[in-house]
Design a protein around this motif. Sequence first.
Motif, PDB file in Angstrom:
ATOM      1  N   PHE A  83       0.323   6.005  -2.754  1.00 54.12           N
ATOM      2  CA  PHE A  83      -0.680   5.467  -1.830  1.00 54.12           C
ATOM      3  C   PHE A  83      -0.151   5.432  -0.401  1.00 54.12           C
ATOM      4  N   SER A  84       1.027   4.855  -0.227  1.00 59.43           N
ATOM      5  CA  SER A  84       1.565   4.731   1.125  1.00 59.43           C
ATOM      6  C   SER A  84       2.151   6.037   1.637  1.00 59.43           C
ATOM      7  N   GLY A  85       2.666   6.869   0.752  1.00 57.24           N
ATOM      8  CA  GLY A  85       3.243   8.138   1.175  1.00 57.24           C
ATOM      9  C   GLY A  85       2.207   9.092   1.723  1.00 57.24           C
ATOM     10  N   GLY A  86       0.995   9.027   1.218  1.00 59.90           N
ATOM     11  CA  GLY A  86      -0.058   9.909   1.686  1.00 59.90           C
ATOM     12  C   GLY A  86      -0.618   9.528   3.034  1.00 59.90           C
ATOM     13  N   MET A  87      -0.466   8.268   3.423  1.00 61.79           N
ATOM     14  CA  MET A  87      -1.056   7.803   4.677  1.00 61.79           C
ATOM     15  C   MET A  87      -0.125   7.947   5.862  1.00 61.79           C
ATOM     16  N   GLY A  88       1.165   7.897   5.661  1.00 62.57           N
ATOM     17  CA  GLY A  88       2.099   7.910   6.775  1.00 62.57           C
ATOM     18  C   GLY A  88       2.361   6.496   7.255  1.00 62.57           C
ATOM     19  N   TRP A  89       3.199   6.383   8.266  1.00 56.74           N
ATOM     20  CA  TRP A  89       3.615   5.049   8.700  1.00 56.74           C
ATOM     21  C   TRP A  89       2.521   4.302   9.449  1.00 56.74           C
ATOM     22  N   LYS A  90       1.654   5.015  10.160  1.00 51.82           N
ATOM     23  CA  LYS A  90       0.573   4.331  10.888  1.00 51.82           C
ATOM     24  C   LYS A  90      -0.456   3.756   9.925  1.00 51.82           C
ATOM     25  N   GLY A  91      -0.847   4.536   8.944  1.00 53.10           N
ATOM     26  CA  GLY A  91      -1.813   4.057   7.962  1.00 53.10           C
ATOM     27  C   GLY A  91      -1.280   2.897   7.157  1.00 53.10           C
ATOM     28  N   THR A  92       0.003   2.971   6.788  1.00 51.11           N
ATOM     29  CA  THR A  92       0.620   1.880   6.043  1.00 51.11           C
ATOM     30  C   THR A  92       0.659   0.615   6.895  1.00 51.11           C
ATOM     31  N   GLY A  93       0.974   0.756   8.177  1.00 50.94           N
ATOM     32  CA  GLY A  93       0.990  -0.394   9.072  1.00 50.94           C
ATOM     33  C   GLY A  93      -0.382  -1.035   9.213  1.00 50.94           C
ATOM     34  N   ILE A  94      -1.412  -0.214   9.284  1.00 54.90           N
ATOM     35  CA  ILE A  94      -2.782  -0.736   9.396  1.00 54.90           C
ATOM     36  C   ILE A  94      -3.165  -1.498   8.131  1.00 54.90           C
ATOM     37  N   VAL A  95      -2.812  -0.966   6.959  1.00 52.63           N
ATOM     38  CA  VAL A  95      -3.114  -1.649   5.702  1.00 52.63           C
ATOM     39  C   VAL A  95      -2.391  -2.992   5.639  1.00 52.63           C
ATOM     40  N   ILE A  96      -1.134  -3.037   6.079  1.00 48.97           N
ATOM     41  CA  ILE A  96      -0.389  -4.296   6.079  1.00 48.97           C
ATOM     42  C   ILE A  96      -1.043  -5.304   7.020  1.00 48.97           C
ATOM     43  N   LEU A  97      -1.458  -4.858   8.211  1.00 49.36           N
ATOM     44  CA  LEU A  97      -2.125  -5.764   9.153  1.00 49.36           C
ATOM     45  C   LEU A  97      -3.449  -6.288   8.595  1.00 49.36           C
ATOM     46  N   ILE A  98      -4.194  -5.438   7.917  1.00 50.72           N
ATOM     47  CA  ILE A  98      -5.466  -5.868   7.312  1.00 50.72           C
ATOM     48  C   ILE A  98      -5.206  -6.901   6.216  1.00 50.72           C
ATOM     49  N   LEU A  99      -4.167  -6.681   5.413  1.00 50.78           N
ATOM     50  CA  LEU A  99      -3.837  -7.650   4.363  1.00 50.78           C
ATOM     51  C   LEU A  99      -3.426  -8.996   4.956  1.00 50.78           C
ATOM     52  N   ILE A 100      -2.644  -8.976   6.021  1.00 56.16           N
ATOM     53  CA  ILE A 100      -2.227 -10.232   6.659  1.00 56.16           C
ATOM     54  C   ILE A 100      -3.428 -10.933   7.281  1.00 56.16           C
ATOM     55  N   ALA A 101      -4.306 -10.186   7.947  1.00 49.23           N
ATOM     56  CA  ALA A 101      -5.516 -10.788   8.527  1.00 49.23           C
ATOM     57  C   ALA A 101      -6.399 -11.373   7.428  1.00 49.23           C
ATOM     58  N   GLY A 102      -6.522 -10.679   6.323  1.00 47.02           N
ATOM     59  CA  GLY A 102      -7.308 -11.196   5.201  1.00 47.02           C
ATOM     60  C   GLY A 102      -6.721 -12.474   4.640  1.00 47.02           C
ATOM     61  N   LEU A 103      -5.405 -12.559   4.606  1.00 45.89           N
ATOM     62  CA  LEU A 103      -4.751 -13.777   4.130  1.00 45.89           C
ATOM     63  C   LEU A 103      -5.060 -14.955   5.051  1.00 45.89           C
ATOM     64  N   PHE A 104      -5.004 -14.719   6.370  1.00 49.96           N
ATOM     65  CA  PHE A 104      -5.330 -15.791   7.311  1.00 49.96           C
ATOM     66  C   PHE A 104      -6.799 -16.212   7.209  1.00 49.96           C
ATOM     67  N   ILE A 105      -7.691 -15.261   7.095  1.00 45.19           N
ATOM     68  CA  ILE A 105      -9.114 -15.587   6.972  1.00 45.19           C
ATOM     69  C   ILE A 105      -9.380 -16.354   5.684  1.00 45.19           C
ATOM     70  N   TYR A 106      -8.752 -15.939   4.597  1.00 49.19           N
ATOM     71  CA  TYR A 106      -8.913 -16.642   3.324  1.00 49.19           C
ATOM     72  C   TYR A 106      -8.393 -18.072   3.448  1.00 49.19           C
ATOM     73  N   GLY A 107      -7.230 -18.236   4.073  1.00 49.75           N
ATOM     74  CA  GLY A 107      -6.666 -19.568   4.258  1.00 49.75           C
ATOM     75  C   GLY A 107      -7.529 -20.460   5.140  1.00 49.75           C
ATOM     76  N   TYR A 108      -8.161 -19.871   6.130  1.00 53.45           N
ATOM     77  CA  TYR A 108      -9.019 -20.643   7.046  1.00 53.45           C
ATOM     78  C   TYR A 108     -10.281 -21.141   6.341  1.00 53.45           C
ATOM     79  N   PHE A 109     -10.908 -20.296   5.551  1.00 48.87           N
ATOM     80  CA  PHE A 109     -12.171 -20.663   4.927  1.00 48.87           C
ATOM     81  C   PHE A 109     -12.019 -21.412   3.605  1.00 48.87           C
ATOM     82  N   PHE A 110     -10.944 -21.180   2.868  1.00 49.28           N
ATOM     83  CA  PHE A 110     -10.866 -21.735   1.523  1.00 49.28           C
ATOM     84  C   PHE A 110      -9.755 -22.764   1.330  1.00 49.28           C
TER      85      PHE A 110
END
Length: 70
Positions: A42-69
């Motif tokens: 999964f990560s090898g096919g995207m390259g380092w930029k795509g992997t970084g974006i996925v990590i940022l989205i996961l961290i943002a999702g964690l913060f949003i989940y923590g804020y609402f729930f």
Amino acid sequence: MSRKESPEEKRERLRQNELENNSLGSLNEGLKRSQNGNLTDFSGGMGWKGTGIVILILIAGLFIYGYFFS
């Protein structure tokens, strides 16, 4: 003159040899991989930029989940 094999090419060549030599084992591995997924592919096919974006989205999702729930 032979060119030097990259690590990705060597890994793929070894994987292909294993598939040829152990077809039933690779079938079982393929079934397990389809259920669990493979992060390396999964990560090898995207390259380092795509992997970084996925990590940022996961961290943002964690913060949003923590804020609402919490």
